[in-house]
Write an enzyme that holds these catalytic residues in place. Structure first.
Site, PDB file in Angstrom:
ATOM      1  N   ILE A   1       0.835  -1.207   0.000  1.00 29.80           N
ATOM      2  CA  ILE A   1       0.000   0.000   0.000  1.00 29.80           C
ATOM      3  C   ILE A   1       0.872   1.261   0.000  1.00 29.80           C
ATOM      4  CG2 ILE A   1      -1.890   1.209   1.165  1.00 29.80           C
ATOM      5  CD1 ILE A   1      -2.733  -1.531   2.348  1.00 29.80           C
TER       6      ILE A   1
ATOM      7  N   ASN B   1      12.339  -0.630   6.541  1.00 29.14           N
ATOM      8  CA  ASN B   1      13.459  -1.543   6.849  1.00 29.14           C
ATOM      9  C   ASN B   1      13.555  -2.699   5.845  1.00 29.14           C
ATOM     10  OD1 ASN B   1      11.357  -3.196   7.553  1.00 29.14           O
ATOM     11  ND2 ASN B   1      11.952  -3.471   9.695  1.00 29.14           N
ATOM     12  N   LEU B   2      12.697  -2.689   4.859  1.00 34.43           N
ATOM     13  CA  LEU B   2      12.667  -3.700   3.792  1.00 34.43           C
ATOM     14  C   LEU B   2      12.454  -5.117   4.337  1.00 34.43           C
ATOM     15  CD1 LEU B   2      15.440  -2.293   1.372  1.00 34.43           C
ATOM     16  CD2 LEU B   2      12.969  -1.882   1.340  1.00 34.43           C
TER      17      LEU B   2
ATOM     18  N   GLY C   1       9.096  -5.129   2.402  1.00 38.15           N
ATOM     19  CA  GLY C   1       8.959  -4.220   1.264  1.00 38.15           C
ATOM     20  C   GLY C   1      10.080  -4.405   0.238  1.00 38.15           C
TER      21      GLY C   1
ATOM     22  N   ALA D   1       3.843   0.966   8.211  1.00 34.31           N
ATOM     23  CA  ALA D   1       4.729  -0.143   8.591  1.00 34.31           C
ATOM     24  C   ALA D   1       4.138  -0.960   9.727  1.00 34.31           C
ATOM     25  CB  ALA D   1       6.089   0.413   9.011  1.00 34.31           C
TER      26      ALA D   1
ATOM     27  N   TYR E   1      -3.173  -9.170  16.025  1.00 32.55           N
ATOM     28  CA  TYR E   1      -3.016  -8.170  14.959  1.00 32.55           C
ATOM     29  C   TYR E   1      -4.053  -7.060  15.127  1.00 32.55           C
ATOM     30  CZ  TYR E   1      -3.562  -6.082  10.326  1.00 32.55           C
ATOM     31  OH  TYR E   1      -3.693  -5.186   9.291  1.00 32.55           O
TER      32      TYR E   1
ATOM     33  N   PHE F   1     -11.718 -21.474   1.477  1.00 33.37           N
ATOM     34  CA  PHE F   1     -11.848 -21.764   2.909  1.00 33.37           C
ATOM     35  C   PHE F   1     -13.318 -21.734   3.337  1.00 33.37           C
ATOM     36  CE2 PHE F   1      -7.406 -19.657   3.445  1.00 33.37           C
ATOM     37  CZ  PHE F   1      -6.769 -20.853   3.103  1.00 33.37           C
TER      38      PHE F   1
ATOM     39  N   ARG G   1     -16.367 -10.281   1.331  1.00 32.42           N
ATOM     40  CA  ARG G   1     -15.440  -9.236   1.773  1.00 32.42           C
ATOM     41  C   ARG G   1     -15.626  -7.991   0.917  1.00 32.42           C
ATOM     42  NH1 ARG G   1     -15.280 -12.144   5.247  1.00 32.42           N
ATOM     43  NH2 ARG G   1     -13.570 -13.126   6.379  1.00 32.42           N
TER      44      ARG G   1
ATOM     45  N   ARG H   1     -11.388 -21.279   7.530  1.00 30.04           N
ATOM     46  CA  ARG H   1     -10.180 -20.810   8.203  1.00 30.04           C
ATOM     47  C   ARG H   1     -10.619 -20.201   9.535  1.00 30.04           C
ATOM     48  NH1 ARG H   1      -6.628 -16.320   5.104  1.00 30.04           N
ATOM     49  NH2 ARG H   1      -8.410 -15.039   5.686  1.00 30.04           N
TER      50      ARG H   1
HETATM   51  N1  LIG Z   1      -3.243  -5.311   2.786  1.00 30.43           N
HETATM   52  C1  LIG Z   1      -4.429  -5.196   3.380  1.00 30.43           C
HETATM   53  O1  LIG Z   1      -5.454  -5.715   2.905  1.00 30.43           O
HETATM   54  C2  LIG Z   1      -4.560  -4.381   4.634  1.00 30.43           C
HETATM   55  C3  LIG Z   1      -5.822  -4.333   5.252  1.00 30.43           C
HETATM   56  C4  LIG Z   1      -5.958  -3.583   6.420  1.00 30.43           C
HETATM   57  C5  LIG Z   1      -4.881  -2.888   6.948  1.00 30.43           C
HETATM   58  N2  LIG Z   1      -3.658  -2.971   6.340  1.00 30.43           N
HETATM   59  C6  LIG Z   1      -2.535  -2.226   6.942  1.00 30.43           C
HETATM   60  O2  LIG Z   1      -1.900  -1.437   5.931  1.00 30.43           O
HETATM   61  C7  LIG Z   1      -0.507  -1.320   6.190  1.00 30.43           C
HETATM   62  C8  LIG Z   1       0.274  -1.684   4.945  1.00 30.43           C
HETATM   63  O3  LIG Z   1      -0.058  -3.000   4.539  1.00 30.43           O
HETATM   64  P1  LIG Z   1       0.644  -3.694   3.282  1.00 30.43           P
HETATM   65  O4  LIG Z   1      -0.291  -4.723   2.770  1.00 30.43           O
HETATM   66  O5  LIG Z   1       1.160  -2.645   2.379  1.00 30.43           O
HETATM   67  O6  LIG Z   1       1.857  -4.426   4.021  1.00 30.43           O
HETATM   68  P2  LIG Z   1       3.385  -4.618   3.521  1.00 30.43           P
HETATM   69  O7  LIG Z   1       3.956  -5.708   4.375  1.00 30.43           O
HETATM   70  O8  LIG Z   1       3.447  -4.770   2.051  1.00 30.43           O
HETATM   71  O9  LIG Z   1       4.052  -3.221   3.916  1.00 30.43           O
HETATM   72  C9  LIG Z   1       4.554  -2.922   5.195  1.00 30.43           C
HETATM   73  C10 LIG Z   1       5.882  -2.210   5.005  1.00 30.43           C
HETATM   74  O10 LIG Z   1       6.396  -1.816   6.278  1.00 30.43           O
HETATM   75  C11 LIG Z   1       7.769  -2.145   6.364  1.00 30.43           C
HETATM   76  N3  LIG Z   1       8.059  -2.331   7.806  1.00 30.43           N
HETATM   77  C12 LIG Z   1       7.528  -3.245   8.651  1.00 30.43           C
HETATM   78  N4  LIG Z   1       8.038  -3.076   9.885  1.00 30.43           N
HETATM   79  C13 LIG Z   1       8.901  -2.027   9.835  1.00 30.43           C
HETATM   80  C14 LIG Z   1       9.739  -1.373  10.778  1.00 30.43           C
HETATM   81  N5  LIG Z   1       9.806  -1.788  12.062  1.00 30.43           N
HETATM   82  N6  LIG Z   1      10.495  -0.324  10.382  1.00 30.43           N
HETATM   83  C15 LIG Z   1      10.461   0.098   9.075  1.00 30.43           C
HETATM   84  N7  LIG Z   1       9.694  -0.489   8.136  1.00 30.43           N
HETATM   85  C16 LIG Z   1       8.920  -1.546   8.503  1.00 30.43           C
HETATM   86  C17 LIG Z   1       7.931  -3.401   5.517  1.00 30.43           C
HETATM   87  O11 LIG Z   1       9.243  -3.608   5.045  1.00 30.43           O
HETATM   88  C18 LIG Z   1       6.956  -3.111   4.373  1.00 30.43           C
HETATM   89  O12 LIG Z   1       7.596  -2.418   3.324  1.00 30.43           O
HETATM   90  C19 LIG Z   1      -0.221  -2.227   7.378  1.00 30.43           C
HETATM   91  O13 LIG Z   1      -0.114  -1.427   8.542  1.00 30.43           O
HETATM   92  C20 LIG Z   1      -1.439  -3.130   7.454  1.00 30.43           C
HETATM   93  O14 LIG Z   1      -1.711  -3.532   8.782  1.00 30.43           O
HETATM   94  C21 LIG Z   1      -3.471  -3.695   5.199  1.00 30.43           C
HETATM   95  O1  LIG Z   2      -6.365 -19.091  -0.029  1.00 28.17           O
HETATM   96  C1  LIG Z   2      -7.346 -18.453   0.370  1.00 28.17           C
HETATM   97  C2  LIG Z   2      -7.219 -17.176   0.955  1.00 28.17           C
HETATM   98  C3  LIG Z   2      -8.374 -16.531   1.405  1.00 28.17           C
HETATM   99  N1  LIG Z   2      -9.590 -17.117   1.279  1.00 28.17           N
HETATM  100  C4  LIG Z   2     -10.805 -16.405   1.743  1.00 28.17           C
HETATM  101  O2  LIG Z   2     -10.851 -15.164   1.074  1.00 28.17           O
HETATM  102  C5  LIG Z   2     -11.374 -14.142   1.920  1.00 28.17           C
HETATM  103  C6  LIG Z   2     -10.369 -13.000   1.981  1.00 28.17           C
HETATM  104  O3  LIG Z   2      -9.205 -13.440   2.665  1.00 28.17           O
HETATM  105  P1  LIG Z   2      -7.852 -12.596   2.751  1.00 28.17           P
HETATM  106  O4  LIG Z   2      -7.477 -12.114   1.406  1.00 28.17           O
HETATM  107  O5  LIG Z   2      -6.879 -13.431   3.533  1.00 28.17           O
HETATM  108  O6  LIG Z   2      -8.281 -11.317   3.587  1.00 28.17           O
HETATM  109  P2  LIG Z   2      -8.931 -11.200   5.032  1.00 28.17           P
HETATM  110  O7  LIG Z   2      -8.757 -12.406   5.845  1.00 28.17           O
HETATM  111  O8  LIG Z   2     -10.344 -10.725   4.824  1.00 28.17           O
HETATM  112  O9  LIG Z   2      -8.010 -10.071   5.721  1.00 28.17           O
HETATM  113  C7  LIG Z   2      -7.628  -8.871   5.050  1.00 28.17           C
HETATM  114  O10 LIG Z   2      -8.526  -7.873   5.364  1.00 28.17           O
HETATM  115  C8  LIG Z   2      -8.538  -7.505   6.748  1.00 28.17           C
HETATM  116  C9  LIG Z   2      -9.581  -6.467   6.946  1.00 28.17           C
HETATM  117  O11 LIG Z   2     -10.818  -6.915   6.494  1.00 28.17           O
HETATM  118  C10 LIG Z   2      -7.177  -6.975   7.122  1.00 28.17           C
HETATM  119  O12 LIG Z   2      -7.159  -6.616   8.454  1.00 28.17           O
HETATM  120  C11 LIG Z   2      -6.130  -8.017   6.861  1.00 28.17           C
HETATM  121  O13 LIG Z   2      -4.856  -7.440   7.099  1.00 28.17           O
HETATM  122  C12 LIG Z   2      -6.207  -8.466   5.432  1.00 28.17           C
HETATM  123  O14 LIG Z   2      -5.331  -9.553   5.265  1.00 28.17           O
HETATM  124  C13 LIG Z   2     -11.623 -14.804   3.272  1.00 28.17           C
HETATM  125  O15 LIG Z   2     -12.966 -15.157   3.335  1.00 28.17           O
HETATM  126  C14 LIG Z   2     -10.785 -16.075   3.224  1.00 28.17           C
HETATM  127  O16 LIG Z   2     -11.349 -17.135   3.963  1.00 28.17           O
HETATM  128  C15 LIG Z   2      -9.738 -18.376   0.690  1.00 28.17           C
HETATM  129  O17 LIG Z   2     -10.839 -18.901   0.568  1.00 28.17           O
HETATM  130  N2  LIG Z   2      -8.602 -19.001   0.244  1.00 28.17           N
END
Ligand SMILES: NC(=O)c1ccc[n+]([C@@H]2O[C@H](COP(=O)([O-])OP(=O)(O)OC[C@H]3O[C@@H](n4cnc5c(N)ncnc54)[C@H](O)[C@@H]3O)[C@@H](O)[C@H]2O)c1
Ligand SMILES: O=c1ccn([C@@H]2O[C@H](COP(=O)(O)OP(=O)(O)O[C@H]3O[C@H](CO)[C@@H](O)[C@H](O)[C@H]3O)[C@@H](O)[C@H]2O)c(=O)[nH]1
Length: 329
Positions: free
Chosen positions: A12, A32-33, A36, A73, A140, A207, A220, A281
């Site tokens: 993101i 900190n990669l 990322g 992060a 989390y 799942f 979702r 799941r």
């Molecule tokens: N992907 C989703 O669907 C989703 C849903 C809800 C919330 N979020 C939140 O959005 C944010 C970004 O998610 P994402 O999917 O891009 O994750 P991501 O893992 O791709 O990105 C996280 C980044 O933070 C960096 N990082 C982690 N710990 C660090 C530290 N201690 N110092 C410096 N850098 C650090 C990682 O290297 C990475 O580049 C997260 O906080 C996550 O909880 C994501």
């Molecule tokens: O191999 C897979 C992976 C996922 N699912 C299903 O697909 C849906 C979406 O799953 P997933 O993509 O893992 O997302 P969520 O579990 O909904 O969680 C995401 O969305 C949350 C907020 O809704 C965030 O907090 C989390 O970080 C983010 O991973 C769920 O019903 C899972 O059960 C499957 O059936 N098979």
């Protein structure tokens, strides 16, 4: 504005850096990669560093004078957080406190925080609005809710203004094809199905098909990454124009089932995917859909890419690029 993007090399954050640069902001990325990718940061200043390192934070603020901070992060896997709560609380809570301490020290008081729909737990009703009770089901979700509480207290004590954005399911990729999702291991539904479609993965497991939903699979709210980032820009404007600390649910407002996502991927890619029906799941609610009306009215935000096929199309374009790259290696 000069914006520090922490976690800007992640999925993101990297899209956010691109959008901030395109909108004319100055960007400093700190990452900190750990998950990322350096090559996902398309411009601005990049600092490789860890939030655990207070001296590094001090240096970033001394040298680059950010005026606002966006904080992406954290560790992000629900299942892992249950097995390793210690590292989740340390990274998502303690390290965030380091960042907030440094911001206070340098008198930087505008903060945008990546929160999550996981702060709600099993919903009492959908769509979920901001008044819905917070009962996170795992470390989390609890780690994110803790920071939301911290921010509410900092607002009162320090005039520190923040916006918490509770993302539902972030999905899709940069429409221009430069960026996309690259988690390792990948656990999110859409990229996993796309990898099965491109041949990088043998199959996809569903799942559970016995949920109380029209087709039995979980529903979702998939929100396009560009719309998600646009909400951060709107939140930045909101804080810049004096807005008070607040929190907003961010989603499309329409839910799609796992089966609908499978159908969309097969339609968009023109490939068939091998599907295995598996058990539920643990901890998956049947339905998570956002009521994002407050974000629309108060932040003046309007999602554009609300159609599932468009979300999947952009992610598919990215998957083709990644699978090509892997095949050449
Ligand atoms: N992907 C989703 O669907 C989703 C849903 C809800 C919330 N979020 C939140 O959005 C944010 C970004 O998610 P994402 O999917 O891009 O994750 P991501 O893992 O791709 O990105 C996280 C980044 O933070 C960096 N990082 C982690 N710990 C660090 C530290 N201690 N110092 C410096 N850098 C650090 C990682 O290297 C990475 O580049 C997260 O906080 C996550 O909880 C994501
Ligand atoms: O191999 C897979 C992976 C996922 N699912 C299903 O697909 C849906 C979406 O799953 P997933 O993509 O893992 O997302 P969520 O579990 O909904 O969680 C995401 O969305 C949350 C907020 O809704 C965030 O907090 C989390 O970080 C983010 O991973 C769920 O019903 C899972 O059960 C499957 O059936 N098979």
């Amino acid at each position: 504005m000069r914006v520090l993007v922490v976690g800007g090399a992640g999925y993101i954050g990297s899209h956010m850096v691109k959008m901030l640069l395109d909108s004319g902001h100055d960007v400093i990325t700190l990452d900190n990669l750990s998950s990322g990718h350096r090559d996902a940061v398309l411009g601005g200043v990049f600092v490789e560093g860890d939030l655990a390192d207070i001296n590094c934070l001090d240096k970033v603020f001394t040298e680059h004078h950010p005026e606002a901070v966006m904080h992406f992060a954290s560790f992000i896997q629900v299942g892992e957080s249950v097995r390793k709560p210690d590292i989740y609380y340390r990274n998502n809570v303690t390290n965030t406190l380091n960042l907030l301490d440094t911001m206070l020290k340098f008198d930087v008081k505008k903060f945008i925080f990546s929160s999550t729909a996981a702060v709600f737990g099993e919903p009492d009703y959908v769509p979920i609005d901001e008044a819905h009770p917070n009962r996170p089901l795992n470390p989390y979700g609890r780690s994110k809710l803790m920071i939301e509480h911290v921010l509410a207290d900092y607002a009162k004590a320090f005039d520190f203004r923040s916006v918490c954005l509770r993302y539902f399911n972030a999905a899709g990729a940069d429409p221009e094809g430069q960026l996309g999702e690259r988690h390792d291991p990948e656990t999110h539904l859409i990229p996993l199905i796309l990898q099965a479609a491109s041949g990088r993965r043998e199959n996809i497991q569903v799942f559970g098909r016995d949920y109380d939903t029209p087709d039995g699979t979980c529903i979702r709210d998939y929100i396009h990454i560009v719309d998600l980032c646009a909400a951060h820009l709107a939140a930045l404007d909101y804080l810049e124009s004096g807005g008070e600390s607040d929190r907003f649910n961010l989603g499309n407002g329409s839910g799609f089932s796992v089966q609908e996502v499978l159908d969309a991927v097969q339609k968009v890619s023109g490939r068939s995917v091998k599907v295995i029906d598996g058990p539920r799941r643990e901890g998956d609610p049947a339905r998570l859909v956002a009521d994002a009306k407050r974000a629309r009215s108060i932040l003046n935000w309007k999602p554009i890419f609300t159609d599932l096929e468009t979300i999947v199309q952009h992610a598919w374009q990215w998957e083709l690029k990644c699978s090509d790259r892997v095949a050449k290696e």
